[in-house]
Design an enzyme around this catalytic site. Structure first.
Site, short mmCIF file in Angstrom:
data_model
loop_
_atom_site.label_atom_id
_atom_site.label_comp_id
_atom_site.label_asym_id
_atom_site.label_seq_id
_atom_site.Cartn_x
_atom_site.Cartn_y
_atom_site.Cartn_z
N ALA A 139 0.87 -1.18 0.00
CA ALA A 139 0.00 0.00 0.00
C ALA A 139 0.90 1.23 0.00
CB ALA A 139 -0.88 -0.01 1.24
N GLY A 146 0.72 -5.13 1.11
CA GLY A 146 -0.43 -5.42 0.26
C GLY A 146 -0.04 -6.15 -1.02
N GLU A 172 0.10 -9.63 -0.04
CA GLU A 172 -1.28 -10.12 0.16
C GLU A 172 -1.98 -10.40 -1.16
OE1 GLU A 172 -1.80 -6.79 2.81
OE2 GLU A 172 -2.61 -8.10 4.36
N GLU A 231 4.67 -5.04 7.44
CA GLU A 231 3.94 -3.93 8.08
C GLU A 231 4.41 -3.61 9.48
OE1 GLU A 231 2.56 -6.45 6.42
OE2 GLU A 231 1.00 -5.71 5.08
N1 COA Z 1 4.58 3.34 -0.58
C1 COA Z 1 4.92 4.50 -1.14
N2 COA Z 1 6.03 4.69 -1.83
C2 COA Z 1 6.86 3.64 -1.95
C3 COA Z 1 6.58 2.40 -1.37
C4 COA Z 1 5.36 2.26 -0.67
N3 COA Z 1 4.97 1.10 -0.15
N4 COA Z 1 7.60 1.55 -1.65
C5 COA Z 1 8.48 2.26 -2.38
N5 COA Z 1 8.04 3.52 -2.56
C6 COA Z 1 8.67 4.60 -3.29
C7 COA Z 1 9.80 5.23 -2.47
O1 COA Z 1 9.31 6.18 -1.55
C8 COA Z 1 10.62 5.86 -3.58
O2 COA Z 1 10.01 7.05 -4.00
P1 COA Z 1 10.92 8.34 -4.36
O3 COA Z 1 11.74 7.91 -5.53
O4 COA Z 1 9.89 9.37 -4.70
O5 COA Z 1 11.73 8.64 -3.14
C9 COA Z 1 10.49 4.85 -4.73
O6 COA Z 1 9.32 4.09 -4.45
C10 COA Z 1 11.65 3.89 -4.79
O7 COA Z 1 11.80 3.29 -3.52
P2 COA Z 1 13.19 3.28 -2.72
O8 COA Z 1 12.91 2.96 -1.29
O9 COA Z 1 13.98 4.51 -3.00
O10 COA Z 1 13.88 2.04 -3.48
P3 COA Z 1 14.89 0.97 -2.88
O11 COA Z 1 15.27 0.15 -4.06
O12 COA Z 1 15.93 1.60 -2.06
O13 COA Z 1 14.00 0.07 -1.88
C11 COA Z 1 12.09 -1.22 -1.20
C12 COA Z 1 12.91 -0.66 -2.38
C13 COA Z 1 10.86 -1.91 -1.80
C14 COA Z 1 12.96 -2.23 -0.43
C15 COA Z 1 11.66 -0.06 -0.26
O14 COA Z 1 11.08 0.96 -1.06
C16 COA Z 1 10.65 -0.45 0.78
O15 COA Z 1 11.02 -1.07 1.77
N6 COA Z 1 9.39 -0.06 0.57
C17 COA Z 1 8.35 -0.25 1.56
C18 COA Z 1 7.82 -1.64 1.51
C19 COA Z 1 6.76 -1.85 2.56
O16 COA Z 1 7.00 -1.81 3.74
N7 COA Z 1 5.55 -2.09 2.07
C20 COA Z 1 4.42 -2.35 2.93
C21 COA Z 1 3.52 -1.18 2.96
S1 COA Z 1 2.12 -1.49 4.00
#
Ligand code: COA
Length: 257
Positions: free
Chosen positions: A65, A110, A113, A133
């Site tokens: 999400a 999500g 999920e 989460e």
């Molecule tokens: N919601 C909103 N934005 C997200 C996102 C999420 N769940 N996951 C990634 N993004 C965005 C980042 O904010 C970033 O945006 P920006 O370029 O405007 O700063 C872009 O996607 C790239 O992500 P980034 O974190 O810079 O890439 P990365 O390769 O270093 O890491 C992940 C990738 C997936 C490991 C990391 O983004 C992450 O841990 N995301 C969250 C995952 C999560 O906890 N999801 C559950 C949500 S309930």
């Protein structure tokens, strides 16, 4: 039909549904959820026998999400969002034909999920999957607390949700979370072949098989989904939820209470 954050291509009985927000690693806001629902309805309308769900770009299936979008949610807003997300889970489970998650990269929260809600999961060797989460100060709210235990042991489901571990494709496969791991460049060819084979099966038998298989898991499922939805949304507004999500957006480590 055209959408802003998803694409749908239906041909030869196979619907390819792609979440298309690669700049946010295909993270989903309410527009995306609505468009996924609408695309699944369209695939059903077009009588697709197989639906393949994947994410645009080379890095992510669906990174969850949209944290930025939901970070200031009140509990009622979170409840409404949980209902939307769980609605998509229901749509995927209720799609008459076979659903396949083609997991091409990150599948967190999500995203995990929605992959769990599909009938089958095929992952690229680059995939990483998890219910992450807890480190945002919340819990899975779109079916994760119910769907995970169908595939892995209760112990592992608890570990994944309590620790927020991110499993690589090989580990996820070993634990039964995904059905198959293939070379990254072969993912879509492989899934296309599976989908074509399934689309050639007798339609009514395929639908009946899915209905019967689902029934096994669905006793008591709705009550449990309600429990999950309330528990998830009740966390919005807590200091740890605000801190967890704000820290993510500010690109720093969270400091929980
Ligand atoms: N919601 C909103 N934005 C997200 C996102 C999420 N769940 N996951 C990634 N993004 C965005 C980042 O904010 C970033 O945006 P920006 O370029 O405007 O700063 C872009 O996607 C790239 O992500 P980034 O974190 O810079 O890439 P990365 O390769 O270093 O890491 C992940 C990738 C997936 C490991 C990391 O983004 C992450 O841990 N995301 C969250 C995952 C999560 O906890 N999801 C559950 C949500 S309930």
């Amino acid at each position: 039909m055209s959408w802003n954050t998803v694409t749908l291509d239906v041909a030869d009985g196979v619907a390819n549904l792609t979440v298309d927000r690669p700049d946010a690693l295909n993270a989903m806001n309410t527009e995306t959820l609505g468009e996924i629902e609408s695309a699944i309805a369209e695939a059903t309308e077009q009588e697709a026998r197989v639906l393949v769900l994947t994410g645009a770009g080379d890095d992510a299936f669906i990174a969850g999400a949209d944290i930025d979008y939901m970070k200031e949610f009140s509990t009622p807003e979170a409840l409404a969002y949980a209902e939307r997300g769980q609605g998509v889970v229901r749509d995927l489970r209720g799609f008459p034909g076979v659903t396949i998650a083609a997991i091409n990269g990150y599948a967190f929260g999500g995203g995990c999920e929605f992959a769990l809600a599909c009938d089958l999961r095929v992952a690229s060797e680059r995939a990483v999957i998890g219910q992450t989460e807890i480190d945002l100060g919340i819990i899975p709210g779109w079916g994760g607390t119910q769907l995970l235990q169908r595939l892995v042991s209760d112990e592992l489901a608890r570990r994944l949700i309590f620790f927020g571990d991110r499993l690589d494709a090989t580990d996820a496969h070993e634990h039964g979370l995904i059905g198959e791991v293939v070379a990254h460049d072969d993912l879509y060819d492989h899934v296309d072949e599976m989908a074509a084979e399934l689309a050639a099966k007798p339609r009514h038998a395929l639908y009946a098989a899915k209905e019967a298989l689902n029934a096994y898991h669905e006793t008591g499922g709705e009550g449990a989904m309600t429990v999950e939805r309330r528990a998830w949304s009740g966390l919005f507004g807590t200091p740890d939820q605000r801190e967890g999500m704000t820290a993510f957006v500010e690109k720093r480590d969270p400091e929980f209470e």
